[in-house]
Design an enzyme around this catalytic site. Structure first.
Site, PDB file in Angstrom:
ATOM      1  N   THR B  20       0.840  -1.203   0.000  1.00 36.82           N
ATOM      2  CA  THR B  20       0.000   0.000   0.000  1.00 36.82           C
ATOM      3  C   THR B  20       0.874   1.252   0.000  1.00 36.82           C
ATOM      4  OG1 THR B  20      -1.890  -1.052   1.066  1.00 36.82           O
ATOM      5  CG2 THR B  20      -1.669   1.318   1.374  1.00 36.82           C
ATOM      6  N   GLN B 127       0.693  -9.294  -5.856  1.00 40.42           N
ATOM      7  CA  GLN B 127       0.180 -10.669  -5.889  1.00 40.42           C
ATOM      8  C   GLN B 127       1.038 -11.609  -6.722  1.00 40.42           C
ATOM      9  OE1 GLN B 127      -2.488 -11.758  -4.249  1.00 40.42           O
ATOM     10  NE2 GLN B 127      -2.871  -9.742  -3.360  1.00 40.42           N
ATOM     11  N   THR B 185      13.472   4.998   9.847  1.00 40.80           N
ATOM     12  CA  THR B 185      14.416   3.982  10.270  1.00 40.80           C
ATOM     13  C   THR B 185      14.141   2.736   9.436  1.00 40.80           C
ATOM     14  OG1 THR B 185      14.448   4.845  12.515  1.00 40.80           O
ATOM     15  CG2 THR B 185      15.150   2.563  12.232  1.00 40.80           C
ATOM     16  N   CYS B 273      -8.624  -6.985   1.998  1.00 43.53           N
ATOM     17  CA  CYS B 273      -8.569  -5.615   2.503  1.00 43.53           C
ATOM     18  C   CYS B 273      -9.949  -4.975   2.553  1.00 43.53           C
ATOM     19  CB  CYS B 273      -7.662  -4.767   1.623  1.00 43.53           C
ATOM     20  SG  CYS B 273      -5.979  -5.328   1.667  1.00 43.53           S
TER      21      CYS B 273
END
Lengths: 332, 332
Positions: B20, B127, B185, B273
């Site tokens: 995403t 995918q 980070t 989702c």
């Protein structure tokens, strides 16, 4: 558990992957969602790079950014906050405790000013969460960033507190996870680790803060005494219990870091995130240090496993190193 | 290692926290960095929500989004791609393999069209990466998104391939990690796990693809034969080796999922989702299914641990469930 430790409601906490992501979400998300109200954002000159650079990008998109100065301790002045506020100010974002010099800002008072003026208040608490107590209600905070790996949790998790009713645009659009505010598959393992770290910190915070403050003050006092022409960066009292930051005349922080490393002592100069850059720290420059002085700075962090004998060891080694480096320094 | 598996250079790969995030970075980053060139972006109507909703947000910021239709198999038509291109088109983003129906798009050919027209080409390969071979050079890809936990790696890591020279604005501003393109980070543990997962996939991909394709085709053939009024969603051949997606007349996919679960079979209807939403899948609607037909859909995924006896078991249980549900269905 995590919400509770901040005095927040569960639905007011969303999880992100890093404090950088949380800070980016706040700056950009508040800016884009409140464009109709105004385009003026106030930050301090000693914010973390992720706030500074998000603000800089927003500037390129037509937003006005005002950076408040700080005094020699790195403290924001409340009068400056009041003076900077305009009709079109939509957000004030001030770091809770600075990542380099450890100075703790008067967040509660800044929050009060924001509230009185109907302006959203965000604080970047990446360095302070888990180290000093935070209550978002008492401290008048509308948005807060905190990080997992800065307080013994795993990497890959951070949080963003968003007070109910705050108008914000997501940074990550997609499947609508985290109440529609942060899409992405939720990183459950990292968040569970984060929650455990918070649980441990909550239990120990009072005792640990006392213990570290004592050790920190010992370290500062003894270094300043044993090393001539050495100075403390940041505020002597209003600072994180785990942070000490010095500058030494005539030498470079980088050389001290390398020398300390050979004795098994980990230290840094400037921020870890900026370690690959050669520019002097913007935080130290904002506190009034000259570039050469900023380059002579050294940050020593204490933690859960720091004992008094570690302080003794540093106090034994550091003065010798400074002396040796000064001997060969071209600057003196 | 990871770069190599895509035919990319190391400096062309940056790591993010999720597919995403990678997809958001591409859509928004290309849009904002190439504003001066144009504001027209082409996607397909069967993209993942994170591409669709990033595009929708860009629309609110003055960008023009064009969604290409797909045929009944979910395939984008190359003629449509060519027709949609304008003077001000800056990006074409087409999913490599769809997450619900498994259809594999003609990415290489779309990439060729993009190249001929000087338009950046991105493909969301969340995918497909690790399941079917990908070479960014052979396939004319400028930007590619892939995910760790979709191919047996840990959660919290994803990648974004950015071909050298592509002009893109970061989504996360800050300390300048990942060549200045993604501050935060770096989540080393998750990335190391991702790299190991890629290593394993690379070794097994050829054999595993053959094995899964055989099992998948068995499953599809046997289900369509044993269940009356059942249909395959997606393309019979151009599909991921691990994906099967059906629709059954007169019943709801949700009820089948619940019933299968009681037999120890995990399945889904629509995208994971979007599982909390009640809207019918935009992918299935785009393929021409009516809302009631889309609601009757069921996705079965195969994986590294799927054996022939698992297929036998599903083929034994599923027809019984469909029969039972149809008996009590108000729709027939």
């Amino acid at each position: 558990m995590i919400a509770c430790s901040l005095g927040a409601k569960s639905r007011e906490i969303i999880f992100t992957a890093s404090a950088t992501e949380s800070n980016n979400t706040v700056l950009k998300g508040i800016a884009f969602a409140n464009k109709n109200k105004g385009n003026h954002i106030i930050i301090s000159s000693i914010e973390h790079d992720c706030v500074l650079n998000s603000a800089k990008w927003l500037q390129s998109q037509g937003f006005e950014i005002e950076k408040l100065p700080v005094d020699k301790y790195g403290l924001v002045n409340l009068k400056d906050v009041k003076k900077a506020i305009r009709e079109n100010t939509i957000l004030i974002s001030i770091i809770h405790a600075n990542n380099e010099i450890g100075t703790v800002e008067p967040v509660k008072e800044i929050g009060k000013i924001c509230r009185e003026n109907g302006i959203y208040f965000h604080t970047d608490a990446a360095q302070s969460f888990g180290k000093i107590p935070i209550d978002v209600n008492e401290m008048n905070i509308d948005l807060l960033t905190a990080s997992s790996h800065k307080m013994y949790g795993p990497k890959g998790a951070a949080l963003l507190f968003i007070r109910e009713g705050v108008k914000i645009e997501p940074l990550l659009h997609g499947g609508g996870q985290e109440f529609g505010l942060r899409s992405s598959t939720v990183n459950i393992p990292a968040i569970v680790g984060f929650a455990k770290a918070v649980e441990i910190c909550q239990k120990e915070i009072e005792k640990e803060t006392q213990r570290l403050t004592k050790l920190r003050d010992q370290l500062i006092k003894r270094v300043l005494k044993k090393v001539s022409a050495s100075y403390l960066n940041g505020h002597p009292k209003k600072r994180l219990p785990n942070n000490a930051n010095f500058w030494f005349k005539f030498i470079e922080g980088e050389s001290i870091v390398v020398a300390l490393d050979s004795y098994g002592i980990a230290s840094s100069t400037g921020s870890a995130c900026s370690s690959q850059k050669l520019k002097p720290s913007h935080v130290l420059l904002s506190c009034g240090l000259k570039p050469s002085q900023a380059h002579g700075s050294l940050r020593l962090s204490l933690g859960r496993w720091t004992k008094e004998k570690d302080i003794d060891y540093v106090v034994e080694i550091l003065p010798k190193i400074v002396k040796k480096l000064r001997k060969i320094s071209p600057f003196k």
